[in-house]
Design a protein around this motif. Structure first.
Motif, short mmCIF file in Angstrom:
data_model
loop_
_atom_site.label_atom_id
_atom_site.label_comp_id
_atom_site.label_asym_id
_atom_site.label_seq_id
_atom_site.Cartn_x
_atom_site.Cartn_y
_atom_site.Cartn_z
N ASP A 1 46.93 31.04 38.12
CA ASP A 1 45.74 30.34 38.63
C ASP A 1 44.51 31.16 38.26
OD1 ASP A 1 43.72 29.10 40.04
OD2 ASP A 1 44.87 28.94 41.89
N LEU A 2 43.62 30.58 37.45
CA LEU A 2 42.41 31.26 37.01
C LEU A 2 41.14 30.65 37.62
CD1 LEU A 2 43.17 31.61 33.18
CD2 LEU A 2 43.59 33.27 34.99
N SER A 3 41.30 29.84 38.64
CA SER A 3 40.18 29.07 39.20
C SER A 3 39.00 29.94 39.59
CB SER A 3 40.65 28.27 40.40
OG SER A 3 41.68 27.39 40.03
N ASP A 4 39.24 31.12 40.14
CA ASP A 4 38.14 31.98 40.58
C ASP A 4 37.54 32.80 39.44
OD1 ASP A 4 38.24 31.13 43.22
OD2 ASP A 4 39.83 32.55 43.70
N GLN A 5 38.14 32.76 38.27
CA GLN A 5 37.67 33.59 37.16
C GLN A 5 36.71 32.88 36.22
OE1 GLN A 5 41.04 35.21 35.15
NE2 GLN A 5 41.77 36.30 36.95
N TRP A 6 36.60 31.55 36.30
CA TRP A 6 35.79 30.80 35.35
C TRP A 6 34.87 29.82 36.06
CZ3 TRP A 6 35.90 32.12 30.29
CH2 TRP A 6 37.01 32.85 29.84
N ARG A 7 33.70 29.59 35.47
CA ARG A 7 32.75 28.59 35.94
C ARG A 7 32.34 27.72 34.76
NH1 ARG A 7 34.78 29.77 39.65
NH2 ARG A 7 34.06 30.69 41.57
N PHE A 8 32.02 26.48 35.03
CA PHE A 8 31.56 25.55 34.01
C PHE A 8 30.05 25.47 34.00
CE2 PHE A 8 35.84 23.94 33.90
CZ PHE A 8 35.98 23.37 32.65
#
Length: 161
Positions: free
Chosen positions: A72-79
């Motif tokens: 899970d990489l949800s907290d590592q990337w922003r759009f």
């Protein structure tokens, strides 16, 4: 005020990295993800790596099989979305890859640098390009793009002169 190009943070999304350790990709993987609630987009980063991007409220995915690894990489990337007729011209100031739709076939994604920051560029639309930016760099890169926009793109009044 520049109206040729808009910068819009898209914020947090559910993002998982799926890595194939050996063997081939399960045939039902894409069908399973497309039918999941909220729908998910699969970005191909390489022969053994996929990013699965879902909406903010997407249900977690599971990787069945000993040959798949799921992180899970949800907290590592922003759009960040860059849109408008001058979106490509603005990003060309910091990205050295071809951003034409033909250069990014549907389903593929490119890893590159934008102003020295590692980014992932999903397939592009005619006047809209989304960037996945590491969370810690997202505010800085958004500011850099806003400043580059004010320097390199003409304002409406300047364009009419």
């Amino acid at each position: 005020m520049t109206d040729q190009c808009a910068l819009s943070p898209l914020g947090w999304r559910a993002i998982w990295e799926l890595t194939r350790i050996s063997g081939s990709w399960p045939a039902q993987l894409e069908t399973m993800l497309e039918r999941s609630p909220g729908g998910k987009q699969i970005l191909i980063l390489g022969p053994q790596r996929r990013l699965v991007v879902g909406a903010r409220d997407s249900e977690p995915i599971s990787a069945d099989g000993p040959d798949l690894r799921l992180v899970d990489l949800s907290d590592q990337w922003r759009f960040l979305s860059v849109s408008g007729p001058s979106a490509r011209a603005l990003l060309a100031r910091g990205i050295e890859i071809d951003l034409a739709p033909a250069g990014l076939p549907i389903g593929t994604a490119r890893q590159t640098l934008c102003a020295g920051v590692p980014v992932i560029v999903p397939p592009v639309q005619e006047q809209k390009i989304d960037l996945l930016i590491p969370t810690s760099f997202a505010p800085w890169l958004a500011d850099w793009l806003a400043e580059a926009r004010s320097i390199f793109l003409p304002t409406t009044s300047e364009a009419q002169i």
